[in-house]
Design an enzyme around this catalytic site. Structure first.
Site, PDB file in Angstrom:
ATOM      1  N   HIS A 169      -8.642  -3.411  -6.814  1.00 52.01           N
ATOM      2  CA  HIS A 169      -8.268  -2.749  -5.555  1.00 52.01           C
ATOM      3  C   HIS A 169      -9.465  -2.739  -4.604  1.00 52.01           C
ATOM      4  O   HIS A 169     -10.258  -1.786  -4.597  1.00 52.01           O
ATOM      5  CB  HIS A 169      -7.806  -1.315  -5.849  1.00 52.01           C
ATOM      6  CG  HIS A 169      -6.995  -0.696  -4.752  1.00 52.01           C
ATOM      7  ND1 HIS A 169      -5.723  -1.123  -4.417  1.00 52.01           N
ATOM      8  CD2 HIS A 169      -7.262   0.323  -3.901  1.00 52.01           C
ATOM      9  CE1 HIS A 169      -5.249  -0.393  -3.437  1.00 52.01           C
ATOM     10  NE2 HIS A 169      -6.170   0.499  -3.090  1.00 52.01           N
TER      11      HIS A 169
ATOM     12  N   ARG B 141       0.787  -1.218   0.000  1.00 51.75           N
ATOM     13  CA  ARG B 141       0.000   0.000   0.000  1.00 51.75           C
ATOM     14  C   ARG B 141       0.829   1.283   0.000  1.00 51.75           C
ATOM     15  O   ARG B 141       0.539   2.208  -0.740  1.00 51.75           O
ATOM     16  CB  ARG B 141      -0.934   0.022   1.224  1.00 51.75           C
ATOM     17  CG  ARG B 141      -1.946  -1.088   1.234  1.00 51.75           C
ATOM     18  CD  ARG B 141      -2.810  -1.072   2.466  1.00 51.75           C
ATOM     19  NE  ARG B 141      -3.697   0.090   2.513  1.00 51.75           N
ATOM     20  CZ  ARG B 141      -4.612   0.280   3.451  1.00 51.75           C
ATOM     21  NH1 ARG B 141      -4.751  -0.585   4.435  1.00 51.75           N
ATOM     22  NH2 ARG B 141      -5.377   1.349   3.427  1.00 51.75           N
TER      23      ARG B 141
ATOM     24  N   TYR C  25     -19.103  13.915 -10.922  1.00 53.92           N
ATOM     25  CA  TYR C  25     -19.088  15.136 -11.722  1.00 53.92           C
ATOM     26  C   TYR C  25     -17.833  15.281 -12.576  1.00 53.92           C
ATOM     27  O   TYR C  25     -17.828  16.055 -13.534  1.00 53.92           O
ATOM     28  CB  TYR C  25     -19.186  16.373 -10.807  1.00 53.92           C
ATOM     29  CG  TYR C  25     -20.465  16.451 -10.026  1.00 53.92           C
ATOM     30  CD1 TYR C  25     -21.696  16.477 -10.663  1.00 53.92           C
ATOM     31  CD2 TYR C  25     -20.446  16.482  -8.638  1.00 53.92           C
ATOM     32  CE1 TYR C  25     -22.875  16.536  -9.942  1.00 53.92           C
ATOM     33  CE2 TYR C  25     -21.613  16.555  -7.896  1.00 53.92           C
ATOM     34  CZ  TYR C  25     -22.833  16.580  -8.563  1.00 53.92           C
ATOM     35  OH  TYR C  25     -23.995  16.643  -7.845  1.00 53.92           O
TER      36      TYR C  25
END
Length: 828
Positions: A86, A40, A130
């Site tokens: 993921h 990670r 958006y």
């Protein structure tokens, strides 16, 4: 079913393992830590990516969202990444995607974003529903040839799909875009660099494997931040490249420009990397409001899409160098700590610049080798097919007859293989050929293709057979990437002149400091005042408000430490330059903004010194005649809130202070015109909390006016000045030494004409005097103009005072810094 009872305690006992809890906790934590480190938080040295970055790019690749496709909703990309590769929170994935699209976060953004992706002010990006995104062209260089078995693949989290363990990475992305991450017990912070410089250094290492860091930094000048700015000095950069760790000072880009009406302003156009612009502007505004940053009248953020522009307007007469230095110290310069930590074969390592590039070169050698082998296998397969086709065309009539005479396709293939020794693949291809491919033109095309394929095979075999050729391929491909994406360096270097302090920017000059009873304070250059003959009125030196009066005037150097002693027995310390410099007619600034004075506390004595010598003492005298000596060491650590200098009786006040070395005589003068001289050794040294011992026996209505320290055989004169502007000089030799706590001798007559004594000073003949009145008139005159007379005399007029005005304070300008000398030097 088993016949054993379900509650049999022996069932499964052989599967129980006894482990010490501390061993299990240790191993489990290590497993967790390594999972975070490798899975990670840390980038891979080969492609410079963490797993989440790599998975986002690969998901976009699999979705066909390339730099040439239309933008896709960010939510779609996040969903594909989370669902296939993921399995973590969608917001974490989106935050990573946003960072990859921000041109102020990445030197070469890997994602081409469309919509609101945040700002340098810390504004968050719009919701993922958006915004839209697609791969940036440079991202495709990271994925180039991934279908050609160039990298290893592993199963995804649910074994449905496979994902790459690393990307082919056609350029050293770890250095180019840098990386930041915090793992368990370790962190990485790798700055971004200029792509062209990194590629040049990589080629240098390929061509000269013995090159060291000093050779590589000829190409990699230093980090190249997306926000530009400046790196202060190069030594820290070289250290970071040589060791993998370092601390760089990054300074904003700005300029000081002349503005309207003679004022100046500072225009900031580039900020240190990862600086939040809005917070920086807010911090500057807070410091201005709190009085920590002086000289600024306005602060505006005029930034737009074209770049950063923060305008800092300065007051008229403000010292731009001082404001600039304060801004650098607290706002416009920050430290970037380099920790070049990355995963090498799954293990975290701190790498030098050379080691980082060596690991990348090894990665590219493997990628190009595997790609060349893949392409060679494909070319050999194609050559084999073309050889079969050419043989078939040479015997086209017989081949056609054999196929026609066969019962089915399988028998046709068998006949062809038996007759012409075709392989299974060749026979399969021939029986599927169309009749149109039997033309002579088609034959020529096949022959040309075969020739080209054989040339490819020869080239690929040469690459695989020679490391020199392999490295040439890597070098050529690096140059192609550089030609396509190289740009100008954004971050510049400025000379490291050491730590620039506020004091370094203050000109060293002699100044006059004025303090009023209401604790207004200011400083003015000595050379503003011309020396006058005694008896003059002087000029305005301070605009004293109604009800206030001047209490102290003293000269100092701007770089001196000022120890300000108050009537309450406290002492404070500040640098002279911290006192605001204003015009003669200005009132000054309230001292409470500089010193934490209590109500009713006034500055009554001042000592200017950089530091005390080992044998030096601070000698003090109070209004009621007490005297004490305290070692200078006790004043070496003065708090911002001040410290106790003397413990005073309720009706007493500290009046005057001198620095002595144990060899002086002390002369105490009173307002009633008396003086006493005694050896300072008669006053033992004592702590700061002591009251002291009696120095002079005062008459009931008399008070101490001042203190002078003199050598035993000093040829100086004692200057005595009275409140009505009269004074005299008398050789100190005329004041005989006696024991302390005596009545003393008459020094000057304090009748109605003279008034009471205001000040006493030890002066030489060529000194100058600074005389200040209650109402702010100031005059500088030559000490030699004051008559040299005996004790118990009237004196002469020193300053012509208006009705109701009195002399407030006197100080001495030594000959070396006298006002007349300063004026003469200026005239010369």
């Amino acid at each position: 079913m088993s016949s054993e009872p379900a509650d049999d305690p022996d069932i499964g006992a052989d599967r129980v393992k006894h482990v010490r809890i501390e061993d299990e906790m240790e191993q489990s934590y290590i497993d967790y830590a390594m999972s975070v480190i490798a899975g990670r938080a840390l980038p891979d040295v080969r492609d410079g990516l963490k797993p989440v970055h790599r998975r986002i790019l690969y998901a976009m690749h699999e979705m066909g969202v390339s730099s040439r496709s239309s933008h896709r909703k960010s939510s779609s990309i996040v969903g594909e990444t989370m669902g296939d590769y993921h399995p973590h929170g969608d917001q974490a994935i989106y935050d990573t995607l946003v960072g990859m699209a921000q041109d102020f976060s990445m030197r070469y953004p890997l994602v081409d974003g469309q919509g609101n992706f945040g700002s340098m002010d810390g504004d968050p990006a719009a919701a993922m529903r958006y915004t839209e995104a697609r791969m940036a062209p440079i991202s495709e260089e990271l994925l180039e040839d991934i279908e050609k078995d160039t990298v290893d693949f592993s199963s995804n989290y649910d074994d449905r799909l496979t994902e790459p363990s690393v990307l082919p990475s056609a350029y050293p992305n770890l250095l180019v875009n840098g990386s930041t991450g915090i793992a368990v017990g370790m962190s990485t912070k790798i700055p971004p660099h200029n792509l062209g410089e990194v590629i040049d250094a990589t080629i240098e290492l390929i061509e000269n494997p013995d090159a060291d860091v000093s050779d590589l930094v000829e190409h990699v000048k230093g980090p190249d931040f997306p926000t530009g700015a400046n790196i202060v000095g190069k030594n820290a950069v070289r250290k970071a490249y040589a060791t993998g760790r370092g601390r760089l000072r990054v300074r904003a880009e700005y300029e000081v420009e002349e503005w309207q009406n003679g004022r100046e302003r500072i225009i900031v156009t580039e900020l240190p990397f990862q600086e939040n612009k809005a917070r920086m502007v807010e911090r500057i505004a807070n410091d201005v409001n709190d009085g920590k940053l002086e000289g600024i009248t306005d602060l505006r953020d005029e930034s737009d899409r074209n770049g950063v522009r923060v305008v800092i307007e300065l007051k008229r007469g403000a010292n731009a160098d001082v404001v600039e230095n304060k801004l650098l110290e607290h706002h416009l310069e920050k430290t970037f700590g380099v920790i070049n930590l990355a995963l090498v074969d799954g293990q975290p390592q701190v790498l030098t610049l050379k080691e980082t590039l060596e690991h990348y070169v090894e990665h590219r050698k493997e990628v190009v080798t595997r790609r060349s082998q893949f392409e060679l296998d494909e070319a050999e397969d194609r050559a084999h097919i073309l050889e079969g086709r050419l043989k078939a065309l040479e015997n086209v009539d017989d081949v056609v007859d054999r196929i026609q005479d066969s019962e089915d396709r399988d028998s046709a293939k068998a006949n062809l293989r038996e007759a012409y020794d075709f392989s299974e693949a060749q026979a399969e291809h021939i029986v599927r050929m169309q009749l149109g491919s039997l033309t002579s033109m088609e034959r020529a095309e096949i022959e040309d293709e075969y020739e080209g394929v054989m040339e490819t095979i020869e080239y690929l075999e040469s690459v695989l057979g020679s490391e020199e050729k392999l490295l040439e391929v890597i070098t050529d491909e690096l140059r192609e990437v550089k030609d396509e994406y190289d740009d100008d360096r954004r971050t510049s270097f400025v000379e490291d002149t050491g730590t620039v302090t506020h004091e370094d920017l203050i000109p060293e000059e002699e100044v006059v400091v004025v303090v009023t009873e209401d604790d207004y304070v200011k400083r003015m250059p000595v050379d503003q005042f011309d020396a006058q003959n005694r008896g003059g009125k002087g000029i305005i030196g301070a605009d004293v408000k109604e009800g206030d009066r001047v209490s102290k005037v003293f000269r100092a150097n701007t770089h001196d430490y000022v120890l300000a002693f108050t009537n309450h027995g406290q002492v404070y310390r500040l640098k002279t330059y911290e006192i605001p410099e204003v015009s003669r007619t200005a009132r000054g600034k309230s001292a409470v903004n500089l010193l934490k004075l209590d109500d009713g506390e006034e500055i009554t004595a001042v000592v200017t010194t950089d530091e005390f010598e080992d044998d030096e003492c601070v000698t003090m005298v109070t209004r009621n005649g007490y005297c004490k000596r305290t070692t200078g060491e006790d004043f070496s650590n003065i708090l911002s809130t001040g410290i106790i200098a003397a413990d005073l009786d309720e009706d007493d006040a500290l009046v005057d202070v001198e620095v002595t070395d144990g060899s002086k005589d002390l002369v105490i003068a009173t307002e009633g015109g008396m003086t006493i001289r005694f050896d300072e050794q008669e006053v033992r040294t004592m702590g700061r909390n002591a009251r002291g011992v009696r120095g002079i026996d005062l008459e009931d209505d008399d008070k101490v006016a001042g203190l002078v320290a003199t050598d035993h055989e000093d040829d100086k004169s004692l200057l005595t000045v009275t409140e009505n502007g009269y004074g005299k000089r008398t050789r100190l030799a005329n004041y005989r030494q006696q024991g302390r706590y005596g009545k003393g001798l008459i020094d000057i007559k304090t009748n109605d004409r003279n008034g009471r004594v205001t000040s006493v000073k030890a002066v030489e003949d060529d000194d100058d005097l600074v005389v200040m009145s209650d109402q702010g008139q100031i005059m500088i005159t030559h000490a030699s103009d004051v008559s040299l007379v005996g004790r118990n005399t009237m004196g002469v007029t020193i300053m012509d005072l208006d009705d109701g005005d009195n002399v407030a304070s006197v100080d001495v300008l030594p000959a070396a810094t006298g006002a007349a000398d300063a004026v003469d030097a200026a005239d010369d």
